[in-house]
Scaffold this active site. Structure first.
Site, PDB file in Angstrom:
ATOM      1  N   GLU A   1      12.680  -1.572   0.121  1.00  0.00           N
ATOM      2  CA  GLU A   1      12.152  -2.322  -1.017  1.00  0.00           C
ATOM      3  C   GLU A   1      12.940  -1.993  -2.266  1.00  0.00           C
ATOM      4  OE1 GLU A   1       8.045  -2.876  -3.606  1.00  0.00           O
ATOM      5  OE2 GLU A   1       7.911  -2.617  -1.441  1.00  0.00           O
TER       6      GLU A   1
ATOM      7  N   ASP B   1       3.507  -0.527   7.152  1.00  0.00           N
ATOM      8  CA  ASP B   1       3.602  -1.132   5.825  1.00  0.00           C
ATOM      9  C   ASP B   1       3.601  -0.047   4.749  1.00  0.00           C
ATOM     10  OD1 ASP B   1       3.598  -3.169   3.914  1.00  0.00           O
ATOM     11  OD2 ASP B   1       1.406  -3.249   3.844  1.00  0.00           O
ATOM     12  N   HIS B   2       4.581  -0.052   3.877  1.00  0.00           N
ATOM     13  CA  HIS B   2       4.667   0.875   2.751  1.00  0.00           C
ATOM     14  C   HIS B   2       4.632   2.345   3.151  1.00  0.00           C
ATOM     15  CE1 HIS B   2       4.672  -2.020  -0.533  1.00  0.00           C
ATOM     16  NE2 HIS B   2       3.760  -2.714   0.126  1.00  0.00           N
TER      17      HIS B   2
ATOM     18  N   GLY C   1      -3.349  -7.364  -3.804  1.00  0.00           N
ATOM     19  CA  GLY C   1      -4.751  -7.591  -4.109  1.00  0.00           C
ATOM     20  C   GLY C   1      -5.055  -9.018  -4.549  1.00  0.00           C
TER      21      GLY C   1
ATOM     22  N   ASN D   1       3.705 -10.875   3.370  1.00  0.00           N
ATOM     23  CA  ASN D   1       2.589  -9.970   3.648  1.00  0.00           C
ATOM     24  C   ASN D   1       1.270 -10.541   3.136  1.00  0.00           C
ATOM     25  OD1 ASN D   1       4.842  -8.344   4.256  1.00  0.00           O
ATOM     26  ND2 ASN D   1       3.713  -6.496   3.712  1.00  0.00           N
TER      27      ASN D   1
END
Length: 287
Positions: free
Chosen positions: A132, A80-81, A179, A230
């Site tokens: 992305e 992820d990322h 978040g 996600n």
């Protein structure tokens, strides 16, 4: 069964459901995701952020791969990322079946360039790639970061990006943030933008920052064509809320006594999300 992201999401897109990508920070979270996926007969994505990989170490991936291989539901192990080529190559060598290269904060042409290079390297190893376009917001309480001002994904640019890079999946920005949102903030997804992106592209779309958004909007995003969502903060919040409760009211210190209830609380969130994504029972489609 261990699959690539492309294999997993082709079926999801065709059958109009989404698969949850749940951030796994250690073996207890891995258990929470895999065991709930098996109980719900739902596909799932084991997502690991570079900072989480740094914590669990490369050897943890061998355990995750084995757990996925012996499972009777389809699973993906996803970076992820990923922020640079070193993180991408590390993940591929560890055995991840999918990697994300996040060039969203770079100038457009630089994002295209690095994403295209990652696609060339990863595809040669049989690994799927997520890119992305546009930026995800941040609430200040997630290791995944984000930006203060969201740049929404441009549908026509998305079409160009997919064509030029060859990515298997595309993470889009429609107003979500990493978040848990503060109490005075009410997130609103720009579903009209999502609809236009779906019309302009034909690969599976990804929604980051899926925690704490209204259930109705998340369900609608699935209906409009999102195939991967996600989830991290919602699941971790439930887990550690229970952990704090146990530790503040007892003198327990054995992990096998403390963590089972925490896993159960995380699984309640996972199951709820799977229902929203319409993925429960969909493991049968992969047989």
């Amino acid at each position: 069964m261990l699959l690539t992201m492309k294999e997993l999401l082709e079926t999801a897109q065709k059958n109009k459901f989404a698969v949850g990508a749940f951030n796994v920070a250690d073996s207890t979270f891995l258990r929470a995701v895999v065991e709930e996926a098996e109980r719900a007969k739902a596909p799932a994505i084991i997502a690991i952020h570079p900072t989480e990989l740094e914590f669990v170490t490369d050897e943890f991936i061998s355990y995750a791969k084995h757990r996925a291989y012996v499972s009777n539901v389809p699973l993906v192990i996803h970076l992820d990322h990923g922020g640079n080529m070193n993180e991408i190559v590390r993940a591929i060598k560890c055995g991840f079946t999918s990697v994300m290269i996040d060039g969203s904060t770079l100038p457009y042409e630089e994002n295209v360039s690095i994403t295209k290079k990652v696609v060339e390297i990863a595809h040669a190893a049989g690994v799927s790639v997520e890119g992305e376009l546009g930026t995800i917001g941040q609430t200040g309480n997630s290791v995944e970061g984000g930006v203060s001002e969201i740049t929404y994904t441009d549908p026509e640019q998305a079409k160009d990006f997919v064509t030029r890079t060859g990515v298997d999946t595309l993470a889009v920005a429609i107003g979500t943030a990493h978040g848990i949102y503060p109490k005075d903030v009410k997130p609103e997804l720009q579903l009209d933008i999502l609809k236009k992106i779906r019309e302009a592209t034909d690969i599976p779309l990804v929604l980051h920052g899926g925690s704490a958004n209204p259930d109705s909007e998340i369900a609608e995003s699935v209906r409009l064509g999102v195939s991967k969502i996600n989830i991290s903060s919602d699941m971790k919040f439930a887990y550690f809320k229970k952990a704090r409760e146990i530790l503040s009211t007892t003198e327990l210190w054995d992990p096998n006594v403390i963590y089972p209830e925490c896993i159960t609380e995380a699984q309640k969130v996972i199951n709820h999300k799977m229902k929203l994504f319409s993925s429960i029972g969909k493991a049968e489609l992969y047989r």
